[in-house]
Scaffold this motif. Structure first.
Motif, PDB file in Angstrom:
ATOM      1  N   LYS A 275      21.129 -76.715 -40.370  1.00  0.00           N
ATOM      2  CA  LYS A 275      19.862 -75.958 -41.403  1.00  0.00           C
ATOM      3  C   LYS A 275      18.902 -75.559 -41.220  1.00  0.00           C
ATOM      4  O   LYS A 275      18.105 -76.355 -40.691  1.00  0.00           O
ATOM      5  CB  LYS A 275      20.108 -75.934 -43.128  1.00  0.00           C
ATOM      6  CG  LYS A 275      21.096 -75.951 -43.588  1.00  0.00           C
ATOM      7  CD  LYS A 275      21.333 -76.751 -44.980  1.00  0.00           C
ATOM      8  CE  LYS A 275      22.556 -76.678 -46.246  1.00  0.00           C
ATOM      9  NZ  LYS A 275      23.158 -75.398 -45.611  1.00  0.00           N
ATOM     10  N   GLY A 276      18.833 -74.101 -40.834  1.00  0.00           N
ATOM     11  CA  GLY A 276      17.183 -74.371 -40.279  1.00  0.00           C
ATOM     12  C   GLY A 276      17.347 -73.974 -38.886  1.00  0.00           C
ATOM     13  O   GLY A 276      16.116 -73.499 -38.041  1.00  0.00           O
ATOM     14  N   ILE A 278      18.536 -71.858 -36.116  1.00  0.00           N
ATOM     15  CA  ILE A 278      18.165 -70.756 -35.448  1.00  0.00           C
ATOM     16  C   ILE A 278      16.913 -69.596 -36.013  1.00  0.00           C
ATOM     17  O   ILE A 278      16.218 -69.182 -35.035  1.00  0.00           O
ATOM     18  CB  ILE A 278      18.954 -69.721 -36.391  1.00  0.00           C
ATOM     19  CG1 ILE A 278      20.920 -70.345 -35.562  1.00  0.00           C
ATOM     20  CG2 ILE A 278      18.778 -68.482 -35.609  1.00  0.00           C
ATOM     21  CD1 ILE A 278      21.875 -69.182 -36.463  1.00  0.00           C
ATOM     22  N   ALA A 279      15.938 -70.480 -36.740  1.00  0.00           N
ATOM     23  CA  ALA A 279      14.770 -70.516 -36.844  1.00  0.00           C
ATOM     24  C   ALA A 279      14.072 -70.307 -35.943  1.00  0.00           C
ATOM     25  O   ALA A 279      12.954 -69.753 -35.612  1.00  0.00           O
ATOM     26  CB  ALA A 279      13.814 -70.335 -38.363  1.00  0.00           C
ATOM     27  N   GLY A 280      14.127 -72.047 -35.387  1.00  0.00           N
ATOM     28  CA  GLY A 280      13.132 -72.431 -34.336  1.00  0.00           C
ATOM     29  C   GLY A 280      13.741 -71.789 -33.045  1.00  0.00           C
ATOM     30  O   GLY A 280      12.980 -73.148 -31.925  1.00  0.00           O
ATOM     31  N   ASN A 281      15.177 -71.842 -32.975  1.00  0.00           N
ATOM     32  CA  ASN A 281      15.610 -71.887 -31.335  1.00  0.00           C
ATOM     33  C   ASN A 281      16.407 -70.574 -31.200  1.00  0.00           C
ATOM     34  O   ASN A 281      17.136 -70.384 -31.434  1.00  0.00           O
ATOM     35  CB  ASN A 281      16.807 -72.572 -31.356  1.00  0.00           C
ATOM     36  CG  ASN A 281      16.770 -72.751 -29.837  1.00  0.00           C
ATOM     37  OD1 ASN A 281      17.105 -71.789 -29.117  1.00  0.00           O
ATOM     38  ND2 ASN A 281      17.615 -74.509 -29.883  1.00  0.00           N
ATOM     39  N   ARG A 282      15.417 -69.585 -30.953  1.00  0.00           N
ATOM     40  CA  ARG A 282      16.011 -68.220 -30.204  1.00  0.00           C
ATOM     41  C   ARG A 282      17.013 -67.305 -29.448  1.00  0.00           C
ATOM     42  O   ARG A 282      18.335 -67.018 -30.788  1.00  0.00           O
ATOM     43  CB  ARG A 282      14.772 -67.218 -29.406  1.00  0.00           C
ATOM     44  CG  ARG A 282      15.109 -65.803 -29.055  1.00  0.00           C
ATOM     45  CD  ARG A 282      13.630 -65.207 -28.426  1.00  0.00           C
ATOM     46  NE  ARG A 282      14.025 -64.143 -28.059  1.00  0.00           N
ATOM     47  CZ  ARG A 282      13.256 -63.113 -28.011  1.00  0.00           C
ATOM     48  NH1 ARG A 282      11.928 -63.166 -27.252  1.00  0.00           N
ATOM     49  NH2 ARG A 282      13.557 -61.468 -27.604  1.00  0.00           N
ATOM     50  N   GLY A 285      20.000 -69.154 -31.495  1.00  0.00           N
ATOM     51  CA  GLY A 285      20.798 -67.719 -33.050  1.00  0.00           C
ATOM     52  C   GLY A 285      21.645 -66.422 -31.839  1.00  0.00           C
ATOM     53  O   GLY A 285      22.476 -66.026 -32.370  1.00  0.00           O
ATOM     54  N   PRO A 305      20.138 -66.352 -41.823  1.00  0.00           N
ATOM     55  CA  PRO A 305      18.220 -65.452 -41.724  1.00  0.00           C
ATOM     56  C   PRO A 305      18.118 -65.934 -40.387  1.00  0.00           C
ATOM     57  O   PRO A 305      18.345 -66.845 -40.198  1.00  0.00           O
ATOM     58  CB  PRO A 305      17.684 -66.305 -42.947  1.00  0.00           C
ATOM     59  CG  PRO A 305      18.647 -66.786 -43.617  1.00  0.00           C
ATOM     60  CD  PRO A 305      19.774 -67.196 -43.321  1.00  0.00           C
ATOM     61  N   GLY A 306      17.645 -64.872 -39.649  1.00  0.00           N
ATOM     62  CA  GLY A 306      18.025 -64.780 -38.275  1.00  0.00           C
ATOM     63  C   GLY A 306      18.237 -64.611 -36.912  1.00  0.00           C
ATOM     64  O   GLY A 306      18.511 -64.861 -36.198  1.00  0.00           O
ATOM     65  N   LEU A 307      19.971 -64.363 -37.768  1.00  0.00           N
ATOM     66  CA  LEU A 307      21.375 -65.052 -36.831  1.00  0.00           C
ATOM     67  C   LEU A 307      20.878 -63.419 -35.775  1.00  0.00           C
ATOM     68  O   LEU A 307      20.752 -62.077 -36.517  1.00  0.00           O
ATOM     69  CB  LEU A 307      22.305 -64.714 -37.857  1.00  0.00           C
ATOM     70  CG  LEU A 307      23.593 -64.668 -36.426  1.00  0.00           C
ATOM     71  CD1 LEU A 307      23.441 -66.139 -35.324  1.00  0.00           C
ATOM     72  CD2 LEU A 307      25.258 -65.101 -37.326  1.00  0.00           C
ATOM     73  N   GLY A 314      16.696 -59.407 -31.029  1.00  0.00           N
ATOM     74  CA  GLY A 314      15.021 -60.783 -31.495  1.00  0.00           C
ATOM     75  C   GLY A 314      14.637 -60.841 -29.670  1.00  0.00           C
ATOM     76  O   GLY A 314      13.587 -61.494 -29.856  1.00  0.00           O
TER      77      GLY A 314
END
Length: 314
Positions: A275-276, A278-282, A285, A305-307, A314
C-alpha cells in the motif's frame, strides 16, 4: 574466518581446469603464486583440497564440498556486480518481481517487452515463487511487486486484476481420460504423471494438492519445461496438468485437454504491491500500469492513486 577472494577464484580455476598450471594461467597468476595461495587456503581451512597427480590435480572429498560453496559465492558476487552495474551507468531503478511459473512463462514476456519499450533504463530481477511466498515477500519488502493466483489477501497489500487462466489436464489422444469432458484431480491419481522438476512452483503446488486429498502422484518423468511436458504427454508417456495458456495451436490434435472441476483450477491472477508503494516509486507505477491498466479499464475498476495509465504518463 576471513577468505581472500583471489584465493577462492584461484581454487575455483584450478578445480575446474584440473591443473595447477592451467588454473593459474586462467587466474592470470604464475604457477608458483597460485601454489602459495592454494597452500595458504588449505592451511587456513585445516584440510587438503587437492590430491596431486602426475597429470594434474584432483579434488579431495573436502575439496568437492569447498567447490560447491565457492561456486555459489562467486555466482553471488557476479550477480551483485550485475545488479549494481545499472547504477554505475546512471540507471537508478531496479525492481524485484516475484511471480508463479504460469505467469513467468506465458504472460509476462509480452507485457515486459511492452514495458521495456518505453522504460529501457529499468532493471528487473524476476523470480519464480509460490503464491503464499510471493505475498509474504512483497509484504516484507523483499519484493517490489508480485503476481499471485491465491484468493487470500493481506492487510498491507493492494491487489489488482491481471490475467485469467485455468489449469487443465492434458492426456494422450485415445486414452481413457481423453473421452471425458471433465474430471476431478483425485480421479487421476492412478495415472503415470509427467511433471516439472522437483522444486518448481507448479510441482510443489500439485504435490500439496494431492496430499491434501489423501493421494500421491506417480511421477514417471520430471522435465524442465512445459514444452517437454507436452511433448511427453503427446507421445503417450503419461498425463499432466498445465495452464490453458500453455497450449499452443500446434498442440491441438497431439493431446487432449480435459477440464478440471476442482475449485483451484481457475487461476485469477492478481498483481500485489505494498500500500502506497506507487507514490514513492515512479517506475513501479509504470510497471503496474503496463500490467493492469488495460484490464482495470475494461472492468471499469477504480485505479490506485498515482497509477499511470499510459506508457509515458507521469
Amino acid at each position: 574466518m576471513h577468505y581472500d577472494l583471489v584465493d577462492l577464484r584461484v581454487f575455483l580455476a584450478i578445480a575446474e581446469e584440473g591443473s595447477l598450471s592451467r588454473g593459474a594461467a586462467r587466474a592470470h597468476l604464475a604457477a608458483s603464486s597460485a601454489s602459495l595461495r592454494l597452500k595458504g587456503l588449505e592451511e587456513a581451512l585445516g584440510v587438503s583440497l587437492f590430491v596431486r597427480r602426475a597429470r594434474g590435480v584432483a579434488l579431495t572429498a573436502a575439496g568437492n564440498v569447498m567447490l560447491e560453496h565457492v561456486r555459489q559465492c562467486v555466482a553471488g558476487l557476479e550477480q551483485m556486480h550485475a545488479d549494481l552495474s545499472p547504477y554505475a551507468l546512471g540507471l537508478t531503478t531496479h525492481l524485484t518481481f516475484f511471480a508463479n511459473n504460469n505467469v513467468v512463462n506465458f504472460h509476462l514476456p509480452d507485457d515486459l517487452a511492452r514495458f521495456f519499450a518505453h522504460h529501457p533504463s529499468v532493471r528487473i530481477t524476476l523470480e519464480e515463487r509460490l503464491g503464499t511466498d510471493i505475498i509474504l515477500a512483497v509484504a516484507q519488502g523483499r519484493a517490489d511487486i508480485g503476481v499471485v493466483a491465491v484468493d487470500s489477501d493481506h492487510p498491507e497489500l493492494d491487489f489488482l486484476p491481471y490475467r485469467e487462466d485455468r489449469f487443465v489436464l492434458i492426456v494422450p489422444p485415445g486414452s481413457r481420460l481423453s473421452r471425458q469432458a471433465s474430471v476431478r484431480f483425485a480421479d487421476c491419481f492412478d495415472q503415470p504423471w509427467i511433471c516439472l522438476q522437483n522444486g518448481s512452483a507448479l510441482h510443489t503446488y500439485l504435490m500439496n494438492q494431492a496430499a491434501s486429498l489423501g493421494g500421491r502422484l506417480d511421477v514417471r518423468v520430471q522435465v524442465a519445461s512445459f514444452d517437454a511436458v507436452m511433448g511427453l504427454v503427446a507421445s503417450g508417456a503419461g498425463v499432466s496438468i498445465v495452464p490453458a495458456s500453455a497450449l499452443e495451436k500446434q498442440e491441438v490434435g497431439r493431446m487432449v485437454a480435459v477440464e478440471l472441476t476442482d475449485a483451484w483450477a481457475p487461476r485469477h491472477h492478481r498483481v500485489c504491491i505494498r500500500k502506497g508503494a506507487i507514490a514513492g516509486n515512479r517506475q513501479l507505477g509504470h510497471l503496474v500500469a503496463t500490467l493492469c491498466a488495460p484490464r482495470m479499464q475494461a472492468a471499469r475498476a477504480p485505479m490506485l492513486p498515482g497509477l499511470a495509465t499510459g506508457p509515458h504518463a507521469g
